[in-house]
Design a protein around this motif. Structure first.
Motif, PDB file in Angstrom:
ATOM      1  N   GLN A 195       1.064  -1.490  -0.108  1.00 21.72           N
ATOM      2  CA  GLN A 195      -0.063  -0.246  -0.049  1.00 21.72           C
ATOM      3  C   GLN A 195       0.681   1.033  -0.032  1.00 21.72           C
ATOM      4  O   GLN A 195       0.043   1.997  -0.792  1.00 21.72           O
ATOM      5  N   GLY A 199       1.268   3.748  -3.413  1.00 19.15           N
ATOM      6  CA  GLY A 199       0.679   5.430  -2.747  1.00 19.15           C
ATOM      7  C   GLY A 199       1.639   6.557  -2.871  1.00 19.15           C
ATOM      8  O   GLY A 199       1.507   7.431  -3.279  1.00 19.15           O
ATOM      9  N   ARG A 203       0.700   9.300  -6.258  1.00 17.15           N
ATOM     10  CA  ARG A 203       1.415  11.207  -5.520  1.00 17.15           C
ATOM     11  C   ARG A 203       1.490  11.436  -6.467  1.00 17.15           C
ATOM     12  O   ARG A 203       1.673  12.480  -7.070  1.00 17.15           O
ATOM     13  N   ALA A 261      -4.404   2.640  -2.540  1.00 18.95           N
ATOM     14  CA  ALA A 261      -3.127   3.589  -2.759  1.00 18.95           C
ATOM     15  C   ALA A 261      -3.641   4.947  -2.491  1.00 18.95           C
ATOM     16  O   ALA A 261      -2.676   5.492  -2.553  1.00 18.95           O
ATOM     17  N   ARG A 265      -1.582   7.987   1.580  1.00 18.30           N
ATOM     18  CA  ARG A 265      -1.278   9.448   1.333  1.00 18.30           C
ATOM     19  C   ARG A 265      -1.997  10.298   2.566  1.00 18.30           C
ATOM     20  O   ARG A 265      -1.221  11.235   3.017  1.00 18.30           O
TER      21      ARG A 265
END
Length: 326
Positions: A195, A199, A203, A261, A265
């Motif tokens: 994950q 992530g 981003r 994903a 963040r």
């Protein structure tokens, strides 16, 4: 990224909306397990069913990434991100962790049972969530192990244990059980890093489509290789069924991976994992109530354990001061 920029980055998605997204995505996982299990029974191969599930997801993502401008831009930008050091090239192999999870299901869930498999996997997810957030491996940077996050992690594990305690009491906890539980535990540890890696890619890409595509591409290749290795021992899978809903495992996996994903963040790996775990318990509870399989029941311990897991998500997502560990 500066602390101020990181704080702005984290606040871009309201916390209640992020938690709701995690719960909804998590609810799809028990449904995916039911669909893939039915497909595996139909063709006589659990790994073969996983190949079909990942393959369907890869086909859908291939169409989307070629048809949508954001997908094509992501593919073109990928080499530049790697050359610039925005993320290492091996981050794109995160899909192999998902393939390992599916293979571990096929190898040990029949022996352990779903309850013991779930406990070991959840323990791994919670452990990796705490570690990944603490060291700042994810896209949101380091997140301190606050009292609230630590208590929330323990509560989530307690909630899952509560749900599966009747099975634990029946089976006992000996080496013959604990040994095979290491595989789903490691799979849970890897899921936290998966994950985080997804992530970070999301981003920089600006959307989860490229990272999800590479997850399914790598996972499909890994599962095909696993199927070929096991072929001399397990034999070939049977013919594919004509029932349309048996092919929904791939789309449900896209929802799970894509949501994770995006959410790591803003929520961090631990809170995202706890939200997904709570969603899985809610989804399992709903499936057992609406469309139960023979022998399954909705007990009071299942309901209470699910409520404890939901409370754990709320507690862990609350701001707090960091704990000091040596």
């Amino acid at each position: 990224m500066t602390p101020a920029a990181r704080a702005t980055d984290r606040s871009a998605l309201p916390l209640p909306i992020g938690l709701l997204m995690a719960l909804i995505a998590g609810c799809g996982m028990p449904l995916q397990g039911r669909v893939n299990g039915a497909l595996g029974d139909e063709i006589g191969s659990g790994v073969g069913a996983a190949v079909v599930s990942f393959g369907v997801g890869l086909a859908l993502l291939s169409v989307a990434i070629l048809a949508l401008p954001v997908g094509r831009r992501g593919l073109r930008a990928m080499p530049g991100h790697v050359r610039a050091g925005n993320f290492p090239w091996w981050y794109m192999l995160a899909g192999g962790f998902g393939a390992f999870f599916v293979v571990s299901q096929g190898l040990v869930v029949t022996f352990l049972g779903l309850a013991l498999f779930t406990v070991a996997n959840v323990a791994g997810q919670i452990g990796s969530g705490l570690v990944v957030d603490r060291i700042g491996f994810g896209p949101g940077g380091p997140r301190p192990v606050s009292t609230e996050r630590f208590v929330g992690a323990l509560l989530a594990l307690a909630g899952v244990l509560w749900v599966v305690w009747p099975t634990l009491a029946e089976r006992g906890v000996g080496f013959a059980v604990v040994g095979p539980m290491l595989m789903p535990f490691v799979a849970g540890l890897l899921m936290g890093f998966q994950q985080a890696m997804n992530g970070v890619q999301t981003r920089h890409y600006g959307n989860p489509l490229p990272a999800t595509f590479f997850n399914f591409l790598v996972g499909t290749v890994a599962l095909i290789l696993t199927y070929l290795i096991m072929l001399p021992f397990a034999g070939p899978a049977g013919a594919l069924p004509g029932v349309w809903w048996m092919y929904l495992g791939g789309p449900l996996g896209i929802l799970f991976i894509g949501a994770g994903a995006v959410l790591v963040r803003f929520l961090g790996v631990l809170v995202t994992s706890l939200g997904l775990i709570a969603g899985q318990l809610l989804g399992s509870l709903a499936i057992d109530a609406i469309a139960p399989v023979p022998g399954s029941t909705v007990s009071a311990s299942t309901v209470l354990g699910t409520l404890v897991a939901l409370a754990a998500v709320v507690i862990a997502s609350a701001p707090g001061r960091g704990l000091r560990f040596r």
